[in-house]
Design a protein around this motif. Sequence first.
Motif, short mmCIF file in Angstrom:
data_model
loop_
_atom_site.label_atom_id
_atom_site.label_comp_id
_atom_site.label_asym_id
_atom_site.label_seq_id
_atom_site.Cartn_x
_atom_site.Cartn_y
_atom_site.Cartn_z
N GLN A 117 0.85 -1.18 0.00
CA GLN A 117 0.00 0.00 0.00
C GLN A 117 0.89 1.24 0.00
O GLN A 117 1.87 1.32 0.72
CB GLN A 117 -0.89 0.00 1.23
N VAL A 123 0.97 1.99 -14.29
CA VAL A 123 -0.35 1.50 -14.64
C VAL A 123 -0.44 1.46 -16.16
O VAL A 123 -0.07 2.44 -16.83
CB VAL A 123 -1.45 2.42 -14.06
N GLY A 136 1.00 5.71 -10.87
CA GLY A 136 -0.06 5.60 -9.87
C GLY A 136 0.50 5.24 -8.52
O GLY A 136 1.66 4.85 -8.38
N THR A 138 -0.61 2.88 -5.15
CA THR A 138 -1.54 1.84 -4.71
C THR A 138 -2.26 2.28 -3.44
O THR A 138 -1.66 2.88 -2.55
CB THR A 138 -0.82 0.51 -4.46
N ILE A 150 -6.05 1.96 -7.29
CA ILE A 150 -4.86 2.79 -7.51
C ILE A 150 -5.33 4.22 -7.73
O ILE A 150 -6.37 4.45 -8.34
CB ILE A 150 -4.08 2.33 -8.77
N ILE A 169 0.51 -2.64 -12.91
CA ILE A 169 -0.93 -2.78 -12.78
C ILE A 169 -1.56 -2.67 -14.17
O ILE A 169 -1.26 -1.75 -14.91
CB ILE A 169 -1.52 -1.68 -11.87
#
Length: 174
Positions: A117, A123, A136, A138, A150, A169
């Motif tokens: 996190q 991304v 991005g 998370t 995200i 991602i």
Amino acid sequence: MMARPISSALRRAALATVLVAAGTPAFAQDATGQSASQIAAGQPVGEAVLIPNRVIYPGEAIQSASLKQVTLIPGKHKPDGMATRSEELQGKVAKRTLLPGRYIPVTAIRDAWLVEQGASVQVYFTAGALTISAAGVTLQPGAAGDQIKIRNIDSGKIISGTVMADGTIKVGAS
């Protein structure tokens, strides 16, 4: 002289001491505890399983050094939903406290997070030959294949995407 009857409290304490001193779980014996003569005599050998040999705390990676192999008593089988083989435990992390000498429920372990996190990630959106990438952050941790949220750094919008094996991602069309 006549012997005094033992009080029930003392009797219970003695019984508890005997039970605690036994040490080995009733369902298993050490993998090395089976003698060659038992095996040679054709006596059935129980299933070998792995259990913790020390307390494993939540968030801690399960290491092979923290596991002990035991052999189930012949005729006993492991309950369903328990992880007892090295393939099931390799690279996993405890979700809750795992106690020594107890089975490890499958629900008590998870894959290690691939992205944490608050981590900065790339991304990607792909449609045919078009690929769009963005930076991005998370909003939740995730392992490969997990769907996470995200925040796009440029726009501030929150999007959902799938964690890929390389830590990027992938988002789909919405």
